[in-house]
Scaffold this motif. Structure first.
Motif, PDB file in Angstrom:
ATOM      1  N   TYR A   1      35.202  38.609  35.881  1.00  0.00           N
ATOM      2  CA  TYR A   1      36.167  37.504  35.940  1.00  0.00           C
ATOM      3  C   TYR A   1      37.435  37.852  35.162  1.00  0.00           C
ATOM      4  O   TYR A   1      38.546  37.600  35.628  1.00  0.00           O
ATOM      5  CB  TYR A   1      35.555  36.203  35.412  1.00  0.00           C
ATOM      6  CG  TYR A   1      34.745  35.469  36.448  1.00  0.00           C
ATOM      7  CD1 TYR A   1      35.359  34.796  37.504  1.00  0.00           C
ATOM      8  CD2 TYR A   1      33.366  35.452  36.390  1.00  0.00           C
ATOM      9  CE1 TYR A   1      34.624  34.128  38.467  1.00  0.00           C
ATOM     10  CE2 TYR A   1      32.609  34.784  37.349  1.00  0.00           C
ATOM     11  CZ  TYR A   1      33.248  34.122  38.388  1.00  0.00           C
ATOM     12  OH  TYR A   1      32.514  33.475  39.344  1.00  0.00           O
ATOM     13  N   LEU A   2      37.279  38.449  33.987  1.00  0.00           N
ATOM     14  CA  LEU A   2      38.421  38.814  33.149  1.00  0.00           C
ATOM     15  C   LEU A   2      39.345  39.799  33.877  1.00  0.00           C
ATOM     16  O   LEU A   2      40.547  39.550  34.032  1.00  0.00           O
ATOM     17  CB  LEU A   2      37.928  39.438  31.832  1.00  0.00           C
ATOM     18  CG  LEU A   2      38.990  40.093  30.953  1.00  0.00           C
ATOM     19  CD1 LEU A   2      39.907  39.045  30.347  1.00  0.00           C
ATOM     20  CD2 LEU A   2      38.325  40.933  29.866  1.00  0.00           C
ATOM     21  N   ILE A   3      38.793  40.910  34.331  1.00  0.00           N
ATOM     22  CA  ILE A   3      39.614  41.959  34.937  1.00  0.00           C
ATOM     23  C   ILE A   3      40.167  41.521  36.297  1.00  0.00           C
ATOM     24  O   ILE A   3      41.306  41.838  36.641  1.00  0.00           O
ATOM     25  CB  ILE A   3      38.832  43.286  35.038  1.00  0.00           C
ATOM     26  CG1 ILE A   3      38.521  43.814  33.631  1.00  0.00           C
ATOM     27  CG2 ILE A   3      39.603  44.329  35.841  1.00  0.00           C
ATOM     28  CD1 ILE A   3      39.746  44.101  32.768  1.00  0.00           C
ATOM     29  N   SER A   4      39.385  40.765  37.053  1.00  0.00           N
ATOM     30  CA  SER A   4      39.901  40.305  38.351  1.00  0.00           C
ATOM     31  C   SER A   4      41.087  39.370  38.167  1.00  0.00           C
ATOM     32  O   SER A   4      42.060  39.418  38.934  1.00  0.00           O
ATOM     33  CB  SER A   4      38.807  39.636  39.177  1.00  0.00           C
ATOM     34  OG  SER A   4      38.362  38.432  38.595  1.00  0.00           O
ATOM     35  N   LYS A   5      41.056  38.546  37.124  1.00  0.00           N
ATOM     36  CA  LYS A   5      42.187  37.643  36.864  1.00  0.00           C
ATOM     37  C   LYS A   5      43.404  38.416  36.365  1.00  0.00           C
ATOM     38  O   LYS A   5      44.536  38.111  36.730  1.00  0.00           O
ATOM     39  CB  LYS A   5      41.773  36.549  35.887  1.00  0.00           C
ATOM     40  CG  LYS A   5      40.850  35.535  36.538  1.00  0.00           C
ATOM     41  CD  LYS A   5      40.338  34.499  35.572  1.00  0.00           C
ATOM     42  CE  LYS A   5      39.374  33.569  36.301  1.00  0.00           C
ATOM     43  NZ  LYS A   5      38.653  32.686  35.420  1.00  0.00           N
ATOM     44  N   VAL A   6      43.173  39.426  35.536  1.00  0.00           N
ATOM     45  CA  VAL A   6      44.264  40.287  35.074  1.00  0.00           C
ATOM     46  C   VAL A   6      44.914  40.971  36.279  1.00  0.00           C
ATOM     47  O   VAL A   6      46.139  40.972  36.437  1.00  0.00           O
ATOM     48  CB  VAL A   6      43.746  41.353  34.068  1.00  0.00           C
ATOM     49  CG1 VAL A   6      44.769  42.461  33.848  1.00  0.00           C
ATOM     50  CG2 VAL A   6      43.362  40.703  32.753  1.00  0.00           C
TER      51      VAL A   6
ATOM     52  N   PRO B   1      35.051  53.184  32.797  1.00  0.00           N
ATOM     53  CA  PRO B   1      33.959  52.318  32.317  1.00  0.00           C
ATOM     54  C   PRO B   1      33.581  51.259  33.350  1.00  0.00           C
ATOM     55  O   PRO B   1      34.295  51.051  34.339  1.00  0.00           O
ATOM     56  CB  PRO B   1      34.577  51.658  31.079  1.00  0.00           C
ATOM     57  CG  PRO B   1      36.027  51.590  31.394  1.00  0.00           C
ATOM     58  CD  PRO B   1      36.330  52.844  32.177  1.00  0.00           C
ATOM     59  N   THR B   2      32.471  50.584  33.106  1.00  0.00           N
ATOM     60  CA  THR B   2      32.074  49.506  33.994  1.00  0.00           C
ATOM     61  C   THR B   2      33.185  48.475  34.069  1.00  0.00           C
ATOM     62  O   THR B   2      33.835  48.165  33.070  1.00  0.00           O
ATOM     63  CB  THR B   2      30.756  48.844  33.534  1.00  0.00           C
ATOM     64  OG1 THR B   2      30.868  48.452  32.177  1.00  0.00           O
ATOM     65  CG2 THR B   2      29.568  49.772  33.709  1.00  0.00           C
ATOM     66  N   CYS B   3      33.435  48.001  35.252  1.00  0.00           N
ATOM     67  CA  CYS B   3      34.489  47.035  35.592  1.00  0.00           C
ATOM     68  C   CYS B   3      35.892  47.593  35.335  1.00  0.00           C
ATOM     69  O   CYS B   3      36.857  46.850  35.295  1.00  0.00           O
ATOM     70  CB  CYS B   3      34.300  45.690  34.903  1.00  0.00           C
ATOM     71  SG  CYS B   3      34.947  44.356  35.940  1.00  0.00           S
ATOM     72  N   GLY B   4      35.984  48.914  35.225  1.00  0.00           N
ATOM     73  CA  GLY B   4      37.284  49.554  35.092  1.00  0.00           C
ATOM     74  C   GLY B   4      37.955  49.671  36.449  1.00  0.00           C
ATOM     75  O   GLY B   4      37.290  49.850  37.471  1.00  0.00           O
ATOM     76  N   VAL B   5      39.271  49.546  36.456  1.00  0.00           N
ATOM     77  CA  VAL B   5      40.065  49.651  37.678  1.00  0.00           C
ATOM     78  C   VAL B   5      41.083  50.773  37.496  1.00  0.00           C
ATOM     79  O   VAL B   5      41.738  50.861  36.456  1.00  0.00           O
ATOM     80  CB  VAL B   5      40.833  48.336  37.968  1.00  0.00           C
ATOM     81  CG1 VAL B   5      41.685  48.481  39.229  1.00  0.00           C
ATOM     82  CG2 VAL B   5      39.888  47.154  38.082  1.00  0.00           C
ATOM     83  N   VAL B   6      41.206  51.605  38.520  1.00  0.00           N
ATOM     84  CA  VAL B   6      42.232  52.643  38.543  1.00  0.00           C
ATOM     85  C   VAL B   6      43.027  52.458  39.829  1.00  0.00           C
ATOM     86  O   VAL B   6      42.456  52.360  40.917  1.00  0.00           O
ATOM     87  CB  VAL B   6      41.617  54.059  38.490  1.00  0.00           C
ATOM     88  CG1 VAL B   6      42.723  55.123  38.542  1.00  0.00           C
ATOM     89  CG2 VAL B   6      40.753  54.237  37.247  1.00  0.00           C
TER      90      VAL B   6
END
Length: 162
Positions: free
Chosen positions: A35-40, A130-135
């Motif tokens: 939820y955190l990273i998807s919102k970012v 890392p897990t839930c990391g986005v590139v």
């Protein structure tokens, strides 16, 4: 131009006995990170043209959370059995097979394939996604099958926000 967002699935649980690897669920931390990273990411980029996920439960759950944050219809989420692999070969084949009508794509998969892929096609060395990391990687091409020598636009990792 083609833009690819590669997401490693969020933190999953190993605590269930007898459950197959493909069925492992996300941990509470994984759900929170997704939820955190998807919102970012939703505040940073336009909604990708297509969402593609590994068929593993942990990747699908991560993709569903991102879909929710982006208001992307779950019915349009593409599920790929071949992405349930830990090599970059299937990831490369999946990306190169994308419809050229899509200018951007977000793919939810697994490491080690992700780290190998972003280091092979991006221009910034990333030791470990890392897990839930986005590139995010941009390619100067009109056809997905021709991707090479991409430009790493950014990374978003949960640790940046904790």
């Amino acid at each position: 131009m083609k833009t690819l967002f590669i997401v490693r699935h969020a933190k999953s649980s190993w605590e269930y006995e007898g459950i197959k690897d493909i069925d492992r669920p996300l941990k509470k931390r994984g759900i929170e990170d997704a939820y955190l990273i998807s919102k970012v990411l939703q505040k940073k980029i336009e909604t990708p043209s297509v969402f593609v996920s590994s068929c593993a439960n942990r990747a699908l759950h991560t993709a569903m959370i991102f879909s929710y944050s982006f208001n992307y219809p779950l019915a349009n989420l593409k599920i790929s059995k071949s992405l349930y692999s830990f090599s970059d070969g299937y990831l490369i084949k999946t990306v190169k097979a994308l419809d050229n009508g899509f200018d951007s794509a977000i793919i939810f998969s697994h490491d080690h394939g992700i780290s190998d892929f972003v280091n092979k096609f991006g221009n910034i060395a990333i030791h470990h996604v890392p897990t839930c990391g986005v590139v995010a990687i941009e390619f100067n091409t009109k056809h997905w099958k021709n991707i090479k020598d991409g430009k790493t636009l950014f990374t978003e990792f949960p640790k940046y926000y904790k």
